[in-house]
Write a protein that holds these residues in place. Structure first.
Motif, PDB file in Angstrom:
ATOM      1  N   ALA A  95      55.334  62.948   8.561  1.00  0.00           N
ATOM      2  CA  ALA A  95      54.599  61.750   8.168  1.00  0.00           C
ATOM      3  C   ALA A  95      54.912  60.590   9.112  1.00  0.00           C
ATOM      4  O   ALA A  95      54.022  59.801   9.467  1.00  0.00           O
ATOM      5  N   LEU A  96      56.165  60.487   9.542  1.00  0.00           N
ATOM      6  CA  LEU A  96      56.536  59.429  10.486  1.00  0.00           C
ATOM      7  C   LEU A  96      55.891  59.659  11.853  1.00  0.00           C
ATOM      8  O   LEU A  96      55.457  58.705  12.510  1.00  0.00           O
ATOM      9  N   TRP A  97      55.835  60.911  12.314  1.00  0.00           N
ATOM     10  CA  TRP A  97      55.137  61.209  13.569  1.00  0.00           C
ATOM     11  C   TRP A  97      53.668  60.772  13.478  1.00  0.00           C
ATOM     12  O   TRP A  97      53.134  60.133  14.397  1.00  0.00           O
ATOM     13  N   ASP A  98      53.023  61.142  12.381  1.00  0.00           N
ATOM     14  CA  ASP A  98      51.611  60.811  12.199  1.00  0.00           C
ATOM     15  C   ASP A  98      51.409  59.305  12.147  1.00  0.00           C
ATOM     16  O   ASP A  98      50.487  58.751  12.783  1.00  0.00           O
ATOM     17  N   LEU A  99      52.285  58.628  11.416  1.00  0.00           N
ATOM     18  CA  LEU A  99      52.201  57.169  11.319  1.00  0.00           C
ATOM     19  C   LEU A  99      52.410  56.528  12.685  1.00  0.00           C
ATOM     20  O   LEU A  99      51.646  55.630  13.090  1.00  0.00           O
ATOM     21  N   GLU A 100      53.427  56.968  13.410  1.00  0.00           N
ATOM     22  CA  GLU A 100      53.725  56.398  14.726  1.00  0.00           C
ATOM     23  C   GLU A 100      52.558  56.598  15.689  1.00  0.00           C
ATOM     24  O   GLU A 100      52.207  55.702  16.459  1.00  0.00           O
ATOM     25  N   ALA A 104      50.386  53.567  17.342  1.00  0.00           N
ATOM     26  CA  ALA A 104      50.421  53.424  18.797  1.00  0.00           C
ATOM     27  C   ALA A 104      49.093  53.747  19.453  1.00  0.00           C
ATOM     28  O   ALA A 104      48.904  53.450  20.645  1.00  0.00           O
ATOM     29  N   GLY A 105      48.183  54.380  18.709  1.00  0.00           N
ATOM     30  CA  GLY A 105      46.920  54.791  19.306  1.00  0.00           C
ATOM     31  C   GLY A 105      47.103  55.917  20.310  1.00  0.00           C
ATOM     32  O   GLY A 105      46.351  56.037  21.283  1.00  0.00           O
ATOM     33  N   ARG A 106      48.087  56.762  20.078  1.00  0.00           N
ATOM     34  CA  ARG A 106      48.371  57.895  20.950  1.00  0.00           C
ATOM     35  C   ARG A 106      48.484  59.150  20.098  1.00  0.00           C
ATOM     36  O   ARG A 106      48.640  59.077  18.876  1.00  0.00           O
ATOM     37  N   SER A 107      48.433  60.314  20.731  1.00  0.00           N
ATOM     38  CA  SER A 107      48.605  61.557  19.993  1.00  0.00           C
ATOM     39  C   SER A 107      50.081  61.908  19.890  1.00  0.00           C
ATOM     40  O   SER A 107      50.893  61.485  20.713  1.00  0.00           O
ATOM     41  N   VAL A 108      50.417  62.700  18.885  1.00  0.00           N
ATOM     42  CA  VAL A 108      51.791  63.177  18.749  1.00  0.00           C
ATOM     43  C   VAL A 108      52.194  63.995  19.967  1.00  0.00           C
ATOM     44  O   VAL A 108      53.310  63.855  20.483  1.00  0.00           O
ATOM     45  N   ALA A 109      51.300  64.855  20.451  1.00  0.00           N
ATOM     46  CA  ALA A 109      51.622  65.671  21.616  1.00  0.00           C
ATOM     47  C   ALA A 109      51.951  64.804  22.819  1.00  0.00           C
ATOM     48  O   ALA A 109      52.908  65.078  23.560  1.00  0.00           O
ATOM     49  N   LYS A 319      42.327  77.337  15.333  1.00  0.00           N
ATOM     50  CA  LYS A 319      41.813  76.143  16.007  1.00  0.00           C
ATOM     51  C   LYS A 319      42.375  74.894  15.339  1.00  0.00           C
ATOM     52  O   LYS A 319      42.527  74.853  14.119  1.00  0.00           O
ATOM     53  N   PRO A 320      42.688  73.856  16.126  1.00  0.00           N
ATOM     54  CA  PRO A 320      43.276  72.635  15.560  1.00  0.00           C
ATOM     55  C   PRO A 320      42.372  71.982  14.526  1.00  0.00           C
ATOM     56  O   PRO A 320      41.162  72.226  14.472  1.00  0.00           O
ATOM     57  N   ALA A 321      42.976  71.123  13.725  1.00  0.00           N
ATOM     58  CA  ALA A 321      42.253  70.398  12.686  1.00  0.00           C
ATOM     59  C   ALA A 321      41.290  69.391  13.296  1.00  0.00           C
ATOM     60  O   ALA A 321      41.343  69.098  14.510  1.00  0.00           O
ATOM     61  N   GLU A 322      40.433  68.869  12.464  1.00  0.00           N
ATOM     62  CA  GLU A 322      39.470  67.860  12.910  1.00  0.00           C
ATOM     63  C   GLU A 322      40.206  66.592  13.352  1.00  0.00           C
ATOM     64  O   GLU A 322      41.299  66.285  12.868  1.00  0.00           O
ATOM     65  N   PRO A 323      39.619  65.818  14.276  1.00  0.00           N
ATOM     66  CA  PRO A 323      40.234  64.562  14.707  1.00  0.00           C
ATOM     67  C   PRO A 323      40.555  63.662  13.517  1.00  0.00           C
ATOM     68  O   PRO A 323      39.743  63.518  12.602  1.00  0.00           O
ATOM     69  N   GLY A 324      41.737  63.085  13.549  1.00  0.00           N
ATOM     70  CA  GLY A 324      42.156  62.205  12.456  1.00  0.00           C
ATOM     71  C   GLY A 324      42.884  62.888  11.323  1.00  0.00           C
ATOM     72  O   GLY A 324      43.446  62.223  10.457  1.00  0.00           O
ATOM     73  N   PHE A 325      42.884  64.231  11.315  1.00  0.00           N
ATOM     74  CA  PHE A 325      43.572  64.946  10.219  1.00  0.00           C
ATOM     75  C   PHE A 325      45.064  64.700  10.269  1.00  0.00           C
ATOM     76  O   PHE A 325      45.690  64.381   9.259  1.00  0.00           O
ATOM     77  N   TRP A 326      45.656  64.901  11.453  1.00  0.00           N
ATOM     78  CA  TRP A 326      47.097  64.648  11.634  1.00  0.00           C
ATOM     79  C   TRP A 326      47.375  64.549  13.122  1.00  0.00           C
ATOM     80  O   TRP A 326      46.853  65.327  13.927  1.00  0.00           O
ATOM     81  N   GLY A 327      48.168  63.572  13.496  1.00  0.00           N
ATOM     82  CA  GLY A 327      48.745  63.536  14.838  1.00  0.00           C
ATOM     83  C   GLY A 327      47.887  62.960  15.932  1.00  0.00           C
ATOM     84  O   GLY A 327      48.304  62.930  17.076  1.00  0.00           O
ATOM     85  N   ALA A 328      46.693  62.508  15.611  1.00  0.00           N
ATOM     86  CA  ALA A 328      45.827  61.918  16.633  1.00  0.00           C
ATOM     87  C   ALA A 328      44.790  61.052  15.952  1.00  0.00           C
ATOM     88  O   ALA A 328      44.467  61.235  14.771  1.00  0.00           O
ATOM     89  N   LEU A 329      44.252  60.088  16.684  1.00  0.00           N
ATOM     90  CA  LEU A 329      43.226  59.209  16.114  1.00  0.00           C
ATOM     91  C   LEU A 329      41.907  59.955  15.990  1.00  0.00           C
ATOM     92  O   LEU A 329      41.634  60.871  16.752  1.00  0.00           O
TER      93      LEU A 329
END
Length: 329
Positions: A95-100, A104-109, A319-329
């Protein structure tokens, strides 16, 4: 900084019983964490595991105990010393990764310095059953890239043969879930190799695997229950060739990335695994999956209904989740 955390139990009914050597389950019981700050919300999920004396109540209690520090602004590094490794810390860490990432407007990766999640071949699991029933399940999966065959110590070779007869093409992981003896492992080596098994996951009980030191397997061995944290790597490297990294056991993506780096430095190949879970558990693991030799992230395929917008699996490719699901805008 105003931050609020919520943690609740969520239940997902399975579309079929999930059987391993330890028992059968018909639902995935998870902890869902949300951390809100600055008008955005980060989400994470953890799956408490009875094998490690975890329950839904104990996980919720750990999060409640840590609530003041989390809401006061503790970061992911500080979280490692605040909560023990396990499902509760995994849910908070992710949850903290997703929030950060959202703040920041960046992806977790991007923040982690890992490749952006792309589709990967995931193991499709066949649970413990009669050889005939396992063959029937394998027949429907005969065209996927990778199978995972759950077995116990009751004539496991019959089950593996039954699967291999109807599904000769896929790579294969066999997982006894700690149910074999050292003698059984030694006696089955030639047969496992002849059946084209690519990986044998945790055949011995975690407390009884010292005998693997000096053992030369014909099929590579993967550690799962035998170790989860960075400090476990030297011991694992003496006994196994692969490590299965599960975020619920490392206590989050932060620790999982540390384990992955240490494992590669020790000469171990990487595998990423999961519990039976929703896509909210799988999305963080897909970051780690980009550098893994074996991927076992089919947890959501066992659900009757997943979280909206989550990962999708088609013919054994995740396949990855839809945009905005987790870890990216």
């Amino acid at each position: 900084m105003l931050r609020r955390i919520s943690a609740v139990q969520s239940s997902f009914r399975l579309n079929r019983p999930f059987r391993i050597s330890r028992g059968t389950r018909t639902a995935a019981e998870v902890i869902t964490v949300e951390i809100a700050q600055g008008g955005v919300t980060g989400r994470g999920e953890g799956v408490p595991y009875a094998r490690y004396d975890e329950t839904l109540d104990s996980a919720l209690h750990q999060i409640e105990t840590a609530r003041p520090a989390i809401e006061a602004g503790v970061d992911r590094r500080e979280l490692l010393g605040l909560m023990p490794a396990g499902a509760a810390r995994n849910a908070v860490d992710c949850a903290l990764w997703d929030l950060e990432a959202k703040l920041a407007g960046r992806s977790v990766a991007e923040m982690a310095g890992w490749p952006e999640p792309a589709p990967v071949a995931t193991a499709m699991t066949i649970g413990v059953d009669t050889p005939a029933n396992m063959a029937a399940a394998a027949r429907a999966l005969r065209n996927v890239p990778l199978l995972k065959v759950k077995v116990d110590d009751h004539d496991p070779l019959a089950a593996i043969r039954a699967v291999r007869e109807v599904a000769p093409a896929p790579r294969m992981i066999v997982d006894p879930n700690e149910s074999w003896s050292m003698q059984g492992l030694a006696d089955r080596q030639s047969a496992l190799a002849d059946l084209g098994v690519d990986l044998l996951e945790q055949p011995l009980a975690a407390g009884d695997d010292a005998e693997l030191e000096g053992f030369a397997p014909l099929v590579p061995l993967a550690a799962d229950e035998s170790g989860h944290l960075r400090d476990d790597i030297p011991r694992i490297a003496r006994r196994y060739q692969v490590i299965n990294i599960k975020l619920d056991k490392t206590g989050g993506l932060t620790s999982a990335l540390e384990v992955a780096t240490a494992a590669q430095q020790a000469g171990l190949r990487l595998m990423v695994g999961c519990m039976v879970s929703s896509s909210l558990s799988i999305a963080p693991a897909l970051v780690l999956a980009q550098r893994c030799a074996f991927v076992d992230l089919d947890g959501p395929t066992w659900l009757a209904a997943d979280r909206p917008g989550g990962v999708t699996e088609i013919e054994g490719v995740m396949k990855p989740a839809e945009p905005g699901f987790w870890g990216a805008l």
